[in-house]
Scaffold this active site. Structure first.
Site: not given
Ligand code: NAD
Length: 361
Positions: A124, A191, A225, A249
């Protein structure tokens, strides 16, 4: 002396839900002077500027704002007023509670999660290079010079900066928020197994900061995930989540889904001594001016605002009034009825009136 709070009605359904929230906040008895300033389409109409400096200055001066959603104009090259406000005021933490209320349709019950999203960097940051542009080709060839992997020449490039400074700051914010609000656990979501040099920084920062809180609050980390799956399967295993910007988000929308959708999901953007409170939902332009949409998300954002102002009793009373109206299921908007075509559904303003009536009981 009354507290002055900046009020930004916003676009689309913004003015309707902001007015509902303002009236509910006033009905708690807390004295607030509202300083109304424009952003979005009204600001373009008045000043020819979608985000006037005077609007930002009002927030800087008053330190607290209640903001309606703002439509992102398509094709103007302007990314998002919302992101621009967060960056201009360095509102680095986005806090989104996801809490179940009886009477709201959902597959889940008793959800009580806090999502703390880093607001200032990651994908972002707005550092993007368009496919085919000379600078993009130059960046691709520079990357290929330092990294043996090939990038297809017709690629666009988005940069994902993640810093030690911002990561430590957001994780510290999450722990402090957790302690202040009597939470039991912080889960860092990342991640880092794949993005070792960006998410790896976030994870290391989280582990280091967590050591400072050992014995006070539990800590764990989960890969994003796996987090998405676990939130769907066993959301009650989690409490307070802290995430980099993009995962924050996505996961906060997932959590809004767990509690029954955007109509009831509130939020806050917080920086050093500054805070802007707004619903998670957007300006839903097709419902503009119809007095139809659900004001709950904006009213609950008002509850967060009252807590931020340390008006704890008023905040609890307003949240209880919302809770009662939702549980009764009578004076609620169409989206909260078992059948959205139910003719007994009330309008935005009338749902606010019902909440105010509970407050005055
Ligand atoms: P949206 O949240 O405005 O609407 C999506 C759908 O969700 C609506 O059509 C409606 O069915 C439902 N919905 C949203 N709010 C509701 C409410 N209060 N009550 C009942 N139903 C509700 O998302 P979008 O259509 O993707 O975005 C519309 C505009 O809003 C875009 O320009 C977008 O950029 C902007 N936006 C602004 C913000 C913000 O200001 N913080 C956030 C998200 C989107």
């Amino acid at each position: 002396m009354d507290k002055t709070v900046t009020l930004i009605p916003g676009d689309g359904i913004g003015p309707e839900v902001v007015d509902a929230a303002r009236r509910c906040i006033e009905a708690t008895g807390v004295k607030i002077d509202w300083e109304e300033v424009p952003a979005g389409q009204t600001a373009i109409d008045k000043f020819g500027d979608i985000l006037p400096e005077s609007t930002l200055n009002s927030i800087r001066k008053n330190k607290v704002a209640l903001k309606g959603p703002i439509t992102t104009p398509v094709g103007t090259g302007f990314r998002s007023v919302n992101v621009a406000i967060r960056h201009a005021l360095n509102l680095y933490a986005c806090v989104r509670p996801a809490k179940s209320y009886v009477g709201v349709k959902s597959y889940y019950k008793d959800i009580d999660l806090i999502i703390v999203r880093e607001n200032s960097e990651d994908l972002y940051a707005g550092i993007e290079f368009e496919e085919g542009k000379p600078e993009t080709k130059e960046i691709i060839s520079t990357i290929e010079k330092y990294n043996k992997k090939k990038i297809l020449p017709d690629s666009g490039i988005s940069i994902k900066p993640i810093s030690v400074t911002a990561s430590r700051r957001i994780v510290k914010f999450a722990f402090e928020y957790a302690i202040k609000n009597g939470r039991r656990k912080v889960t860092a979501v990342h991640k880092a197994n794949i993005m070792k040099f960006t998410d790896g920084i976030f994870l290391n920062a989280a582990r280091e900061v967590a050591k400072e809180y050992e014995g006070k609050i539990a800590f764990e980390d989960v890969i994003v995930d796996n987090m998405a799956m676990q939130l769907v399967q066993k959301p009650r295993n989690f409490d307070c989540l802290v995430l980099p910007n993009l995962y924050g988000d996505i996961i906060s929308d997932l959590c809004a889904g767990l509690i029954g959708g955007l109509g009831i999901a509130p939020g806050a953007n917080i920086g050093e001594g500054l805070a802007v409170f707004e619903a998670v939902h957007g300006s839903a332009p097709k419902y503009k001016g119809l007095n139809k949409v659900n004001p709950t998300a904006m009213i609950l954002s008002g509850v967060l605002l009252l807590r931020y102002l340390n008006e704890l009793d008023a905040a609890d009373r307003l949240e209880n009034a919302v809770r009662e109206v939702l549980a009764e299921g009578k004076s609620v908007t169409y989206d909260l009825k078992p059948d959205p075509r139910d003719p007994s559904a009330v309008g935005t303003a009338q749902m606010a009136d019902a909440i105010i009536a509970k407050l005055r009981k």
